[in-house]
Scaffold this motif. Sequence first.
Motif, PDB file in Angstrom:
ATOM      1  N   PHE A   2       0.615  -1.326  -0.286  1.00 31.05           N
ATOM      2  CA  PHE A   2       0.292   0.034  -0.212  1.00 31.05           C
ATOM      3  C   PHE A   2       0.559   1.061  -0.037  1.00 31.05           C
ATOM      4  N   SER A   3       0.524   1.797  -0.714  1.00 33.01           N
ATOM      5  CA  SER A   3       1.096   3.700  -1.063  1.00 33.01           C
ATOM      6  C   SER A   3       0.296   4.275  -0.597  1.00 33.01           C
ATOM      7  N   SER A   4       0.335   5.662  -1.289  1.00 32.28           N
ATOM      8  CA  SER A   4      -0.705   6.760  -1.233  1.00 32.28           C
ATOM      9  C   SER A   4      -1.064   7.295  -2.381  1.00 32.28           C
ATOM     10  N   LYS A   5      -0.768   6.054  -3.883  1.00 35.28           N
ATOM     11  CA  LYS A   5      -0.981   6.331  -5.309  1.00 35.28           C
ATOM     12  C   LYS A   5      -1.911   4.908  -4.859  1.00 35.28           C
ATOM     13  N   LYS A   6      -1.573   4.237  -4.520  1.00 36.12           N
ATOM     14  CA  LYS A   6      -3.214   3.096  -4.581  1.00 36.12           C
ATOM     15  C   LYS A   6      -4.206   3.175  -3.419  1.00 36.12           C
ATOM     16  N   MET A   7      -4.088   3.937  -2.899  1.00 31.98           N
ATOM     17  CA  MET A   7      -4.994   4.784  -1.736  1.00 31.98           C
ATOM     18  C   MET A   7      -5.617   5.401  -2.519  1.00 31.98           C
ATOM     19  N   GLN A   8      -5.197   6.557  -3.205  1.00 30.55           N
ATOM     20  CA  GLN A   8      -6.046   7.115  -4.083  1.00 30.55           C
ATOM     21  C   GLN A   8      -6.904   6.413  -5.235  1.00 30.55           C
ATOM     22  N   GLU A   9      -6.208   5.018  -6.061  1.00 33.82           N
ATOM     23  CA  GLU A   9      -6.582   5.014  -6.815  1.00 33.82           C
ATOM     24  C   GLU A   9      -7.962   4.001  -6.601  1.00 33.82           C
ATOM     25  N   MET A  10      -8.141   3.467  -5.087  1.00 31.83           N
ATOM     26  CA  MET A  10      -8.465   2.129  -4.919  1.00 31.83           C
ATOM     27  C   MET A  10     -10.497   3.118  -5.142  1.00 31.83           C
ATOM     28  N   SER A  11     -10.953   2.139  -5.971  1.00 31.30           N
ATOM     29  CA  SER A  11     -12.509   1.987  -6.306  1.00 31.30           C
ATOM     30  C   SER A  11     -13.066   2.263  -4.493  1.00 31.30           C
ATOM     31  N   GLU A  12     -14.055   2.251  -4.527  1.00 32.38           N
ATOM     32  CA  GLU A  12     -15.580   1.813  -3.010  1.00 32.38           C
ATOM     33  C   GLU A  12     -15.074   0.129  -3.258  1.00 32.38           C
ATOM     34  N   ALA A  13     -15.752  -0.437  -4.251  1.00 33.62           N
ATOM     35  CA  ALA A  13     -15.206  -1.891  -3.561  1.00 33.62           C
ATOM     36  C   ALA A  13     -13.923  -2.543  -3.015  1.00 33.62           C
ATOM     37  N   GLY A  14     -13.037  -1.594  -3.549  1.00 37.60           N
ATOM     38  CA  GLY A  14     -11.351  -1.805  -2.806  1.00 37.60           C
ATOM     39  C   GLY A  14     -11.148  -1.369  -1.383  1.00 37.60           C
ATOM     40  N   LEU A  15     -11.881  -0.331  -2.128  1.00 33.54           N
ATOM     41  CA  LEU A  15     -11.632   0.136  -0.008  1.00 33.54           C
ATOM     42  C   LEU A  15     -12.274  -0.973   0.830  1.00 33.54           C
ATOM     43  N   MET A  16     -13.124  -1.047   0.210  1.00 31.61           N
ATOM     44  CA  MET A  16     -14.723  -2.158   1.413  1.00 31.61           C
ATOM     45  C   MET A  16     -13.342  -3.684   2.344  1.00 31.61           C
ATOM     46  N   ASN A  17     -12.637  -3.398   0.309  1.00 28.22           N
ATOM     47  CA  ASN A  17     -11.489  -4.557   0.505  1.00 28.22           C
ATOM     48  C   ASN A  17     -10.844  -4.831   1.463  1.00 28.22           C
ATOM     49  N   PHE A  18      -9.650  -3.454   1.375  1.00 26.66           N
ATOM     50  CA  PHE A  18      -8.648  -3.161   2.344  1.00 26.66           C
ATOM     51  C   PHE A  18      -8.829  -3.087   3.179  1.00 26.66           C
ATOM     52  N   LEU A  19     -10.440  -2.295   4.218  1.00 25.01           N
ATOM     53  CA  LEU A  19     -11.226  -2.344   5.666  1.00 25.01           C
ATOM     54  C   LEU A  19     -10.711  -3.999   5.891  1.00 25.01           C
ATOM     55  N   LEU A  20     -11.702  -4.450   5.799  1.00 24.20           N
ATOM     56  CA  LEU A  20     -11.653  -5.748   5.721  1.00 24.20           C
ATOM     57  C   LEU A  20     -10.290  -6.774   6.332  1.00 24.20           C
ATOM     58  N   LEU A  21      -9.490  -6.627   5.660  1.00 26.50           N
ATOM     59  CA  LEU A  21      -8.495  -7.168   5.317  1.00 26.50           C
ATOM     60  C   LEU A  21      -7.861  -6.468   6.629  1.00 26.50           C
ATOM     61  N   PHE A  22      -7.669  -5.312   7.167  1.00 28.43           N
ATOM     62  CA  PHE A  22      -6.854  -4.768   8.552  1.00 28.43           C
ATOM     63  C   PHE A  22      -7.246  -5.268   9.249  1.00 28.43           C
ATOM     64  N   ILE A  23      -9.355  -5.152   9.544  1.00 33.71           N
ATOM     65  CA  ILE A  23      -9.273  -5.598  10.429  1.00 33.71           C
ATOM     66  C   ILE A  23      -9.833  -7.024  10.451  1.00 33.71           C
ATOM     67  N   VAL A  24      -9.313  -8.117   9.859  1.00 35.48           N
ATOM     68  CA  VAL A  24      -8.607  -8.870  10.203  1.00 35.48           C
ATOM     69  C   VAL A  24      -7.971  -9.362   9.917  1.00 35.48           C
ATOM     70  N   VAL A  25      -6.787  -8.784   9.652  1.00 40.84           N
ATOM     71  CA  VAL A  25      -5.596  -8.855  10.743  1.00 40.84           C
ATOM     72  C   VAL A  25      -5.357  -8.420  12.120  1.00 40.84           C
ATOM     73  N   ALA A  26      -6.077  -7.254  12.662  1.00 44.92           N
ATOM     74  CA  ALA A  26      -5.748  -6.633  13.524  1.00 44.92           C
ATOM     75  C   ALA A  26      -5.995  -7.366  14.412  1.00 44.92           C
ATOM     76  N   ARG A  27      -7.521  -8.677  14.179  1.00 46.22           N
ATOM     77  CA  ARG A  27      -8.342  -9.490  15.328  1.00 46.22           C
ATOM     78  C   ARG A  27      -7.263 -10.658  15.089  1.00 46.22           C
ATOM     79  N   GLN A  28      -5.924 -10.654  14.858  1.00 45.65           N
ATOM     80  CA  GLN A  28      -4.739 -11.645  14.920  1.00 45.65           C
ATOM     81  C   GLN A  28      -4.056 -11.008  15.756  1.00 45.65           C
TER      82      GLN A  28
END
Length: 593
Positions: free
Chosen positions: A521-547
């Motif tokens: 993840f970089s600033s460029k990648k975050m700025q290019e993220m779609s709504e579905a991509g942002l949802m996947n990003f959040l779900l990814l980090f929440i799953v990792v945060a739980r572990q």
Amino acid sequence: MADNFSQSLTPPVSPFAADSLCELPPSQPPCFCCAESKEEPAGTLPADGYIARGALKRLLLRLDPAPSEYETDIVEIFGFPWVTEMALVESTKLLFGLFRQKIYKLETLVQSSSRDFGQVGSLHYEAEDIKLQCVTFLQYIKVYLHRYLIPSSVLDGGSSHPFEELEVQFPSVLLEELLGVTLLIGRLKDLPANIQSAFTIQNHGKINPPSWHLLHLHLDIHWSILEILHMLGLKMQGQVVYAHQFVNLTGENLTDASLFEEHLCSLLCDLTGLAMGKYSKVRPTEALTIQHYPCSCIKELWILIIHLLENRSKVLHTQSFWSYMNSLLRPLVCGKPAPEQFSGMPTHCKDPLGFTWWLVTHIAILGKYNRSGAIQAERIENWTLIEELLKITCNPKGNLAEEQVRMHVHFCLSVCMLWDPSTVAVSTLWDYYSKNLNGSFTVPWLGVAGLGTLCKSPLALLDQARSCSSPSPLHSPGHTQLYRTANSFHIFLRILALCLSQDRAGGVPQRQIKGRIYSKFSSKKMQEMSEAGLMNFLLLFIVVARQVELEDVAGRACELLGFLPSNCPPGHRTLIWRGQLTLLLLFQVGERA
């Protein structure tokens, strides 16, 4: 004087006959018989099979195959009495000739049964008796090898007893007879269609057609040949057994080891071909519920081969089971010709990569059975092949659709639940999903199933992360139906959670995986993220945060969210708040998976 004589015309019973009347009839030897009882739970192995009866365990421990049988001086084989300790050496060719006659007779019954429906019952009992006689003979060979075979050196020029000469020649003669049997019965793939159709007989009753008995006799013979050759090699204590007559006639070498190898490879090839036939009718939604074997006897045969080869690998330092399977399956996936030892492999496969995933996963499930048929904790892993398959699945040049990727990742999750998860597999999958994070991962023909991926509240997002962090049990509907209810990215998150949960102390693999996730993840990648991509990003980090480290992961997620432009669409801003509130919920409840 007259009182000493009885008026009965029945001759007196001889002492030998009286003794025999007191003997219990010999128990039926183990055999392939997939007649299942309604009371038996699903997944159990046949009660009269080689595993349930302890035959496999005795083979691997080098114990007597039938400790309570063949203890008398005389044994009955094919309806004739024989001297137990001498018959197989003195009359090897005669006994195998009778054995072949029984096979011919059973084949004749198969042909006659197709024309005479009025004799179903009598044909069944006659076919059953022939099969029992053949299996009993095979059992006698195993018992004889264990009890009476002694490796003999070549006789010198001095005089010797004729039986001693036969004993010296016996291993070679036995090897030639076994070769003759393999040539007689042929391969499973070459059986006529009317015999192979017996695999499809369901609800096995007390009356089965002769084709059913012949098919299962073929399975008994194929397995028994491997057993006998294995026992012969061990009993000869390193001496190589040559088929001398075969060598003299053909000029080609034939040894016990080469015949074992040839027969094994042919059998693995044919079993894989049977599985390929079943896969042609498998839909992705059913891939985990439809097994790779047509009946429970084939399932048992797979388990027998797995344990025999693993035992030989440890004791004799030969190839392991997965080594053979890798050699068989790799050319299939790559579209190359099969190796010479696996000749006869079917070439018509609708999806070689998907088939290989399916077969390897189901064989891995069979690895949970130990040599006694109980479920074991130890597993026989094969991550080398799985990681190769993952690289092919995730290769952009393959251009696989979501419906294929989802099935493959679902298989990978199943394997991770059976074996210890692989960090290499997780890294390969993350490389793929990090490049496709904006994807919707939908399967059009599934309709609306699995489309509700945008959670409407922080609690819903947290619940989805919980479901991704705690995979359902392997054989539960929650797991087998995952193809319908979750996309491939959500299935990947379950694999990721499994891998992270294996290393609770924050060891090197855990830090490596977390570092790989951060690095994508970089600033460029975050700025290019779609709504579905942002949802996947959040779900990814929440799953990792739980572990793993909640504070570190949550801080990194918020830092990356800060790279989103201030004028991002309302949908993005809603997701940002929803994700941050979900992370706050994790802090509030102190939740860790």
